[in-house]
Design a protein around this motif. Structure first.
Motif, PDB file in Angstrom:
ATOM      1  N   LEU A 211       0.801  -1.219   0.000  1.00  0.00           N
ATOM      2  CA  LEU A 211       0.000   0.000   0.000  1.00  0.00           C
ATOM      3  C   LEU A 211       0.833   1.268   0.000  1.00  0.00           C
ATOM      4  O   LEU A 211       0.425   2.294  -0.557  1.00  0.00           O
ATOM      5  CB  LEU A 211      -0.944   0.000   1.210  1.00  0.00           C
ATOM      6  CG  LEU A 211      -1.993  -1.116   1.255  1.00  0.00           C
ATOM      7  CD1 LEU A 211      -2.873  -0.950   2.492  1.00  0.00           C
ATOM      8  CD2 LEU A 211      -2.833  -1.121  -0.005  1.00  0.00           C
ATOM      9  N   GLU A 212       2.016   1.226   0.600  1.00  0.00           N
ATOM     10  CA  GLU A 212       2.831   2.442   0.678  1.00  0.00           C
ATOM     11  C   GLU A 212       3.302   2.924  -0.689  1.00  0.00           C
ATOM     12  O   GLU A 212       3.678   4.086  -0.854  1.00  0.00           O
ATOM     13  CB  GLU A 212       4.039   2.210   1.586  1.00  0.00           C
ATOM     14  CG  GLU A 212       4.989   1.136   1.081  1.00  0.00           C
ATOM     15  CD  GLU A 212       6.117   0.858   2.053  1.00  0.00           C
ATOM     16  OE1 GLU A 212       7.130   0.305   1.610  1.00  0.00           O
ATOM     17  OE2 GLU A 212       5.975   1.196   3.244  1.00  0.00           O
ATOM     18  N   SER A 213       3.248   2.029  -1.682  1.00  0.00           N
ATOM     19  CA  SER A 213       3.652   2.402  -3.037  1.00  0.00           C
ATOM     20  C   SER A 213       2.468   2.744  -3.932  1.00  0.00           C
ATOM     21  O   SER A 213       2.652   3.022  -5.119  1.00  0.00           O
ATOM     22  CB  SER A 213       4.445   1.244  -3.680  1.00  0.00           C
ATOM     23  OG  SER A 213       5.583   0.929  -2.918  1.00  0.00           O
ATOM     24  N   SER A 214       1.261   2.719  -3.391  1.00  0.00           N
ATOM     25  CA  SER A 214       0.073   2.909  -4.219  1.00  0.00           C
ATOM     26  C   SER A 214      -0.189   4.389  -4.480  1.00  0.00           C
ATOM     27  O   SER A 214       0.352   5.264  -3.805  1.00  0.00           O
ATOM     28  CB  SER A 214      -1.155   2.281  -3.543  1.00  0.00           C
ATOM     29  OG  SER A 214      -1.465   2.969  -2.346  1.00  0.00           O
ATOM     30  N   GLY A 215      -1.040   4.634  -5.488  1.00  0.00           N
ATOM     31  CA  GLY A 215      -1.401   5.997  -5.857  1.00  0.00           C
ATOM     32  C   GLY A 215      -2.901   6.177  -5.883  1.00  0.00           C
ATOM     33  O   GLY A 215      -3.667   5.324  -5.413  1.00  0.00           O
ATOM     34  N   PRO A 216      -3.383   7.276  -6.471  1.00  0.00           N
ATOM     35  CA  PRO A 216      -4.821   7.572  -6.467  1.00  0.00           C
ATOM     36  C   PRO A 216      -5.648   6.559  -7.243  1.00  0.00           C
ATOM     37  O   PRO A 216      -6.822   6.365  -6.927  1.00  0.00           O
ATOM     38  CB  PRO A 216      -4.892   8.962  -7.104  1.00  0.00           C
ATOM     39  CG  PRO A 216      -3.604   9.141  -7.843  1.00  0.00           C
ATOM     40  CD  PRO A 216      -2.594   8.372  -7.076  1.00  0.00           C
ATOM     41  N   GLY A 217      -5.071   5.924  -8.259  1.00  0.00           N
ATOM     42  CA  GLY A 217      -5.821   4.915  -9.005  1.00  0.00           C
ATOM     43  C   GLY A 217      -6.199   3.738  -8.122  1.00  0.00           C
ATOM     44  O   GLY A 217      -7.344   3.272  -8.146  1.00  0.00           O
ATOM     45  N   LEU A 219      -6.416   3.833  -4.854  1.00  0.00           N
ATOM     46  CA  LEU A 219      -7.361   4.329  -3.849  1.00  0.00           C
ATOM     47  C   LEU A 219      -8.778   4.342  -4.406  1.00  0.00           C
ATOM     48  O   LEU A 219      -9.736   3.977  -3.705  1.00  0.00           O
ATOM     49  CB  LEU A 219      -6.957   5.735  -3.404  1.00  0.00           C
ATOM     50  CG  LEU A 219      -7.844   6.390  -2.345  1.00  0.00           C
ATOM     51  CD1 LEU A 219      -7.840   5.586  -1.051  1.00  0.00           C
ATOM     52  CD2 LEU A 219      -7.371   7.818  -2.082  1.00  0.00           C
ATOM     53  N   SER A 220      -8.918   4.744  -5.663  1.00  0.00           N
ATOM     54  CA  SER A 220     -10.238   4.757  -6.286  1.00  0.00           C
ATOM     55  C   SER A 220     -10.811   3.352  -6.398  1.00  0.00           C
ATOM     56  O   SER A 220     -11.981   3.116  -6.104  1.00  0.00           O
ATOM     57  CB  SER A 220     -10.144   5.405  -7.673  1.00  0.00           C
ATOM     58  OG  SER A 220     -11.389   5.395  -8.324  1.00  0.00           O
ATOM     59  N   MET A 221      -9.966   2.404  -6.822  1.00  0.00           N
ATOM     60  CA  MET A 221     -10.419   1.016  -6.950  1.00  0.00           C
ATOM     61  C   MET A 221     -10.799   0.415  -5.604  1.00  0.00           C
ATOM     62  O   MET A 221     -11.702  -0.416  -5.517  1.00  0.00           O
ATOM     63  CB  MET A 221      -9.314   0.164  -7.587  1.00  0.00           C
ATOM     64  CG  MET A 221      -9.227   0.275  -9.086  1.00  0.00           C
ATOM     65  SD  MET A 221     -10.614  -0.555  -9.903  1.00  0.00           S
ATOM     66  CE  MET A 221     -10.340  -2.261  -9.414  1.00  0.00           C
ATOM     67  N   ALA A 222     -10.104   0.832  -4.555  1.00  0.00           N
ATOM     68  CA  ALA A 222     -10.293   0.211  -3.236  1.00  0.00           C
ATOM     69  C   ALA A 222     -11.312   0.943  -2.376  1.00  0.00           C
ATOM     70  O   ALA A 222     -11.514   0.586  -1.216  1.00  0.00           O
ATOM     71  CB  ALA A 222      -8.953   0.151  -2.501  1.00  0.00           C
ATOM     72  N   ARG A 223     -12.001   1.942  -2.927  1.00  0.00           N
ATOM     73  CA  ARG A 223     -12.898   2.788  -2.137  1.00  0.00           C
ATOM     74  C   ARG A 223     -13.925   1.987  -1.340  1.00  0.00           C
ATOM     75  O   ARG A 223     -14.169   2.251  -0.170  1.00  0.00           O
ATOM     76  CB  ARG A 223     -13.614   3.771  -3.070  1.00  0.00           C
ATOM     77  CG  ARG A 223     -14.595   4.687  -2.377  1.00  0.00           C
ATOM     78  CD  ARG A 223     -15.255   5.628  -3.369  1.00  0.00           C
ATOM     79  NE  ARG A 223     -16.096   4.930  -4.328  1.00  0.00           N
ATOM     80  CZ  ARG A 223     -17.363   4.601  -4.098  1.00  0.00           C
ATOM     81  NH1 ARG A 223     -17.923   4.875  -2.932  1.00  0.00           N
ATOM     82  NH2 ARG A 223     -18.077   3.996  -5.015  1.00  0.00           N
ATOM     83  N   LEU A 224     -14.524   0.985  -1.987  1.00  0.00           N
ATOM     84  CA  LEU A 224     -15.589   0.236  -1.316  1.00  0.00           C
ATOM     85  C   LEU A 224     -15.084  -0.598  -0.143  1.00  0.00           C
ATOM     86  O   LEU A 224     -15.873  -1.031   0.697  1.00  0.00           O
ATOM     87  CB  LEU A 224     -16.294  -0.676  -2.321  1.00  0.00           C
ATOM     88  CG  LEU A 224     -17.072   0.026  -3.439  1.00  0.00           C
ATOM     89  CD1 LEU A 224     -17.620  -1.007  -4.421  1.00  0.00           C
ATOM     90  CD2 LEU A 224     -18.194   0.867  -2.876  1.00  0.00           C
ATOM     91  N   ALA A 225     -13.778  -0.827  -0.085  1.00  0.00           N
ATOM     92  CA  ALA A 225     -13.226  -1.631   1.011  1.00  0.00           C
ATOM     93  C   ALA A 225     -13.424  -0.953   2.364  1.00  0.00           C
ATOM     94  O   ALA A 225     -13.291  -1.604   3.407  1.00  0.00           O
ATOM     95  CB  ALA A 225     -11.744  -1.907   0.770  1.00  0.00           C
ATOM     96  N   ALA A 226     -13.770   0.329   2.369  1.00  0.00           N
ATOM     97  CA  ALA A 226     -14.024   1.031   3.628  1.00  0.00           C
ATOM     98  C   ALA A 226     -15.397   0.721   4.206  1.00  0.00           C
ATOM     99  O   ALA A 226     -15.690   1.094   5.337  1.00  0.00           O
ATOM    100  CB  ALA A 226     -13.887   2.541   3.414  1.00  0.00           C
TER     101      ALA A 226
END
Length: 289
Positions: A211-217, A219-226
């Motif tokens: 996750l520390e290497s991830s970007g906004p793309g 984050l957008s894909m993972a939004r529902l994981a919240a």
């Protein structure tokens, strides 16, 4: 009693994100100079400060008196779906026969079946709206305005006087109405709602170490994981067969995609991208209507 009774009182059982957003949207949709239905509600998790806050957001009266709540012209069940199903037995005992009952659950087969068994006038509503943050503090009429609302129910209930009034209220609030039977609803939402949630959940757990290497793309894909388990527990348990079928079909799709990537099959991969682009354009157009 006449079957052509107006909707002057509405009770909401459950005052979370969707329940309060719907209440606020219905309130805001009443034309100036016309009387809004009296909105009563109850949520067992509320503190005194919560009760005061929802009164400022449009609720007319907070009460835990079941007789008062269930005697409304329209009762909206906005608790988790298994709680909503259990409440139908209490409604059968306490509500007048003229009361129209609706719910905002994400699954419909079990609750529609139980309402039919109890001979309760019932319309299943599913506002296709939401966000990861939960609770009445996140509610807004704008969450409902413009959203698609799927209605499920027996023709006699959908076409009844109060059923027609409910549909008119939703349309006045800016909702786009679709009709489905309950079984079709659960098959469709397993694909376009429940599958994306579980794919996002799986994506987050699969990629947790990077996750520390991830970007906004990402984050957008993972939004529902919240989205919290407390919301999804009842959804999965009341639509497990359809959801499992969709997960299995999707896993086969991923297997085919993995094979194409491993072979560097550019022709097939390009076809997938082009078709996905086309479908995405169609999706945006649908949501602009």
């Amino acid at each position: 009693m006449s079957s052509r009774q107006p909707i002057r009182t509405v009770s909401f059982i459950g005052l979370g994100l969707i329940g309060m957003s719907l209440l606020r949207a219905l309130k805001a949709s009443v034309p100036a100079g016309k009387n809004s239905p009296v909105m009563s509600g109850y949520d067992p998790s509320f503190s005194e400060s919560d009760r005061e806050a929802v009164l400022c957001l449009g609720l007319d009266r907070f009460t835990d008196n079941r007789n008062e709540l269930f005697s409304a012209d329209l009762v909206v069940l906005a608790a988790p779906v298994e709680t909503n199903i259990a409440l139908l037995d209490e409604l059968k005992e306490l509500a007048p026969k003229s009361t129209l009952v609706a719910d905002v659950s994400s699954t419909k087969t079990m609750i529609c079946r139980r309402a039919k068994e109890l001979s309760i006038p019932f319309i299943g509503m599913h506002p296709m709206a939401g966000k990861e943050q939960q609770g009445y503090r996140e509610s807004s009429e704008e969450l409902i305005r413009g959203s698609r609302v799927i209605l499920c129910g027996e023709p006699d209930d959908l076409n009844s006087f109060r059923g027609t009034l409910l549909r008119e209220m939703l349309e006045a609030a800016g909702c786009r109405i679709s009709l489905m039977d309950a079984e079709e609803h659960d098959r469709v939402t397993a694909c376009i709602s429940h599958l994306p949630q579980l794919v996002s959940t799986a994506l987050m757990t699969r990629c947790a170490g990077a996750l520390e290497s991830s970007g906004p793309g990402f984050l957008s894909m993972a939004r529902l994981a919240a989205s919290p388990w407390s919301i999804w527990r009842d959804i999965i348990s009341t639509n497990s067969g359809n959801i499992a079928d969709e997960l299995e079909r999707f896993s086969l799709e991923l297997k085919e995609l993995a094979d194409e990537v491993r072979r560097n099959d550019r022709k097939k991969l390009e076809g997938r991208f082009n078709e996905a682009n086309r479908q995405h354009t169609l999706l945006k157009e649908m949501n602009r209507k």
